[in-house]
Design a protein around this motif. Structure first.
Motif, PDB file in Angstrom:
ATOM      1  N   ASN A  63       0.795  -1.215   0.000  1.00  0.00           N
ATOM      2  CA  ASN A  63       0.000   0.000   0.000  1.00  0.00           C
ATOM      3  C   ASN A  63       0.833   1.272   0.000  1.00  0.00           C
ATOM      4  OD1 ASN A  63      -2.242  -1.621   0.156  1.00  0.00           O
ATOM      5  ND2 ASN A  63      -2.425  -1.444   2.370  1.00  0.00           N
ATOM      6  N   GLY A  64       2.131   1.148   0.078  1.00  0.00           N
ATOM      7  CA  GLY A  64       2.973   2.330   0.210  1.00  0.00           C
ATOM      8  C   GLY A  64       2.855   3.280  -0.965  1.00  0.00           C
ATOM      9  N   LEU A  65       2.857   2.752  -2.185  1.00  0.00           N
ATOM     10  CA  LEU A  65       2.740   3.611  -3.362  1.00  0.00           C
ATOM     11  C   LEU A  65       1.361   4.240  -3.461  1.00  0.00           C
ATOM     12  CD1 LEU A  65       4.714   1.627  -6.074  1.00  0.00           C
ATOM     13  CD2 LEU A  65       5.390   3.679  -4.850  1.00  0.00           C
ATOM     14  N   GLY A  66       0.362   3.554  -2.967  1.00  0.00           N
ATOM     15  CA  GLY A  66      -0.983   4.130  -2.964  1.00  0.00           C
ATOM     16  C   GLY A  66      -1.077   5.331  -2.047  1.00  0.00           C
ATOM     17  N   PHE A  67      -0.486   5.203  -0.854  1.00  0.00           N
ATOM     18  CA  PHE A  67      -0.475   6.336   0.063  1.00  0.00           C
ATOM     19  C   PHE A  67       0.347   7.489  -0.495  1.00  0.00           C
ATOM     20  CE2 PHE A  67      -1.268   2.989   3.396  1.00  0.00           C
ATOM     21  CZ  PHE A  67      -2.571   3.388   3.635  1.00  0.00           C
ATOM     22  N   LEU A  68       1.437   7.156  -1.145  1.00  0.00           N
ATOM     23  CA  LEU A  68       2.269   8.181  -1.773  1.00  0.00           C
ATOM     24  C   LEU A  68       1.500   8.885  -2.890  1.00  0.00           C
ATOM     25  CD1 LEU A  68       5.112   9.423  -1.805  1.00  0.00           C
ATOM     26  CD2 LEU A  68       5.729   7.705  -3.478  1.00  0.00           C
ATOM     27  N   ALA A  69       0.774   8.145  -3.690  1.00  0.00           N
ATOM     28  CA  ALA A  69      -0.013   8.733  -4.773  1.00  0.00           C
ATOM     29  C   ALA A  69      -1.113   9.631  -4.228  1.00  0.00           C
ATOM     30  CB  ALA A  69      -0.609   7.632  -5.643  1.00  0.00           C
ATOM     31  N   ALA A  70      -1.750   9.207  -3.151  1.00  0.00           N
ATOM     32  CA  ALA A  70      -2.810  10.023  -2.558  1.00  0.00           C
ATOM     33  C   ALA A  70      -2.242  11.335  -2.009  1.00  0.00           C
ATOM     34  CB  ALA A  70      -3.514   9.247  -1.448  1.00  0.00           C
ATOM     35  N   GLY A  71      -1.105  11.247  -1.351  1.00  0.00           N
ATOM     36  CA  GLY A  71      -0.488  12.457  -0.818  1.00  0.00           C
ATOM     37  C   GLY A  71      -0.016  13.392  -1.911  1.00  0.00           C
ATOM     38  N   LEU A  72       0.565  12.815  -2.962  1.00  0.00           N
ATOM     39  CA  LEU A  72       1.033  13.655  -4.066  1.00  0.00           C
ATOM     40  C   LEU A  72      -0.123  14.321  -4.805  1.00  0.00           C
ATOM     41  CD1 LEU A  72       3.957  11.597  -5.604  1.00  0.00           C
ATOM     42  CD2 LEU A  72       4.082  13.824  -4.503  1.00  0.00           C
ATOM     43  N   SER A  73      -1.213  13.606  -4.998  1.00  0.00           N
ATOM     44  CA  SER A  73      -2.336  14.211  -5.712  1.00  0.00           C
ATOM     45  C   SER A  73      -2.916  15.378  -4.922  1.00  0.00           C
ATOM     46  CB  SER A  73      -3.413  13.176  -6.015  1.00  0.00           C
ATOM     47  OG  SER A  73      -4.028  12.738  -4.822  1.00  0.00           O
ATOM     48  N   THR A  74      -3.034  15.233  -3.625  1.00  0.00           N
ATOM     49  CA  THR A  74      -3.550  16.333  -2.820  1.00  0.00           C
ATOM     50  C   THR A  74      -2.548  17.480  -2.748  1.00  0.00           C
ATOM     51  OG1 THR A  74      -4.809  14.774  -1.476  1.00  0.00           O
ATOM     52  CG2 THR A  74      -4.463  16.955  -0.563  1.00  0.00           C
ATOM     53  N   GLY A  75      -1.287  17.165  -2.516  1.00  0.00           N
ATOM     54  CA  GLY A  75      -0.283  18.217  -2.372  1.00  0.00           C
ATOM     55  C   GLY A  75      -0.052  18.999  -3.643  1.00  0.00           C
ATOM     56  N   LEU A  76       0.099  18.304  -4.767  1.00  0.00           N
ATOM     57  CA  LEU A  76       0.341  19.003  -6.026  1.00  0.00           C
ATOM     58  C   LEU A  76      -0.885  19.795  -6.472  1.00  0.00           C
ATOM     59  CD1 LEU A  76       2.431  16.332  -7.931  1.00  0.00           C
ATOM     60  CD2 LEU A  76       3.234  18.422  -6.837  1.00  0.00           C
ATOM     61  N   ALA A  77      -2.071  19.258  -6.222  1.00  0.00           N
ATOM     62  CA  ALA A  77      -3.278  20.010  -6.563  1.00  0.00           C
ATOM     63  C   ALA A  77      -3.404  21.258  -5.699  1.00  0.00           C
ATOM     64  CB  ALA A  77      -4.516  19.129  -6.401  1.00  0.00           C
ATOM     65  N   SER A  78      -3.005  21.168  -4.438  1.00  0.00           N
ATOM     66  CA  SER A  78      -3.058  22.344  -3.563  1.00  0.00           C
ATOM     67  C   SER A  78      -2.045  23.399  -3.991  1.00  0.00           C
ATOM     68  CB  SER A  78      -2.801  21.938  -2.115  1.00  0.00           C
ATOM     69  OG  SER A  78      -3.794  21.056  -1.681  1.00  0.00           O
ATOM     70  N   ILE A  79      -0.868  22.963  -4.406  1.00  0.00           N
ATOM     71  CA  ILE A  79       0.128  23.919  -4.903  1.00  0.00           C
ATOM     72  C   ILE A  79      -0.394  24.598  -6.170  1.00  0.00           C
ATOM     73  CG2 ILE A  79       2.419  24.109  -5.950  1.00  0.00           C
ATOM     74  CD1 ILE A  79       3.329  21.946  -3.977  1.00  0.00           C
ATOM     75  N   GLY A  80      -0.977  23.812  -7.076  1.00  0.00           N
ATOM     76  CA  GLY A  80      -1.541  24.385  -8.292  1.00  0.00           C
ATOM     77  C   GLY A  80      -2.673  25.350  -8.000  1.00  0.00           C
TER      78      GLY A  80
END
Length: 140
Positions: free
Chosen positions: A72-89
């Motif tokens: 599940n590690g990559l899934g958690f990483l993907a979820a965090g990246l999607s939220t973080g990068l969308a917030s930066i954008g």
């Protein structure tokens, strides 16, 4: 160990707060004092962080050995990246649209509603990232 890390974070906050205060007062004496104060704080902060990292690495290594071996590690990483990068954008979009909206409103007050719509659309970028991360976490 947690108290040591909290102390180092508070020291960092004190560094930035005092530096900002002394930078705003533009006298020669305050600038000399600011430099000396910054050196003192950094001489305290850097060894505390190094000591914290040295003592935390063995704890993290032993925690990693005892962790469950799920994929599940990559899934958690993907979820965090999607939220973080969308917030930066969204932050970048809102900063540009907000600045343009303030300029437009200062010239013509009747377009306030239109500018709020554009700001809402820019803010929606963060919501899209959050929805994607919720969908990713739902599959884990």
């Amino acid at each position: 160990m947690e108290k040591l890390m909290i102390l180092s974070i508070l020291t960092l906050i004190a560094i930035f707060g005092s530096t900002g205060y002394f930078m705003l007062s533009k006298t020669k004496k305050s600038q000399k004092f600011m430099r000396a104060f910054l050196r003192l704080n950094l001489l305290i902060f850097i060894p505390v962080i190094v000591f914290g990292v040295i003592t935390l690495v063995p704890q993290m290594a032993s925690a990693a050995e005892n962790a469950p071996q799920g994929g599940n590690g990559l899934g958690f990483l993907a979820a965090g990246l999607s939220t973080g990068l969308a917030s930066i954008g969204a932050g970048l979009a809102v900063s540009q649209v907000g600045a343009a909206a303030i300029g437009a409103i200062s010239e013509d007050e009747t377009i306030l509603g239109k500018t709020m719509i554009y700001l809402g659309l820019a803010e929606g970028i963060a919501i899209y990232g959050l929805i994607i991360s919720i969908m990713i976490l739902g599959r884990l």
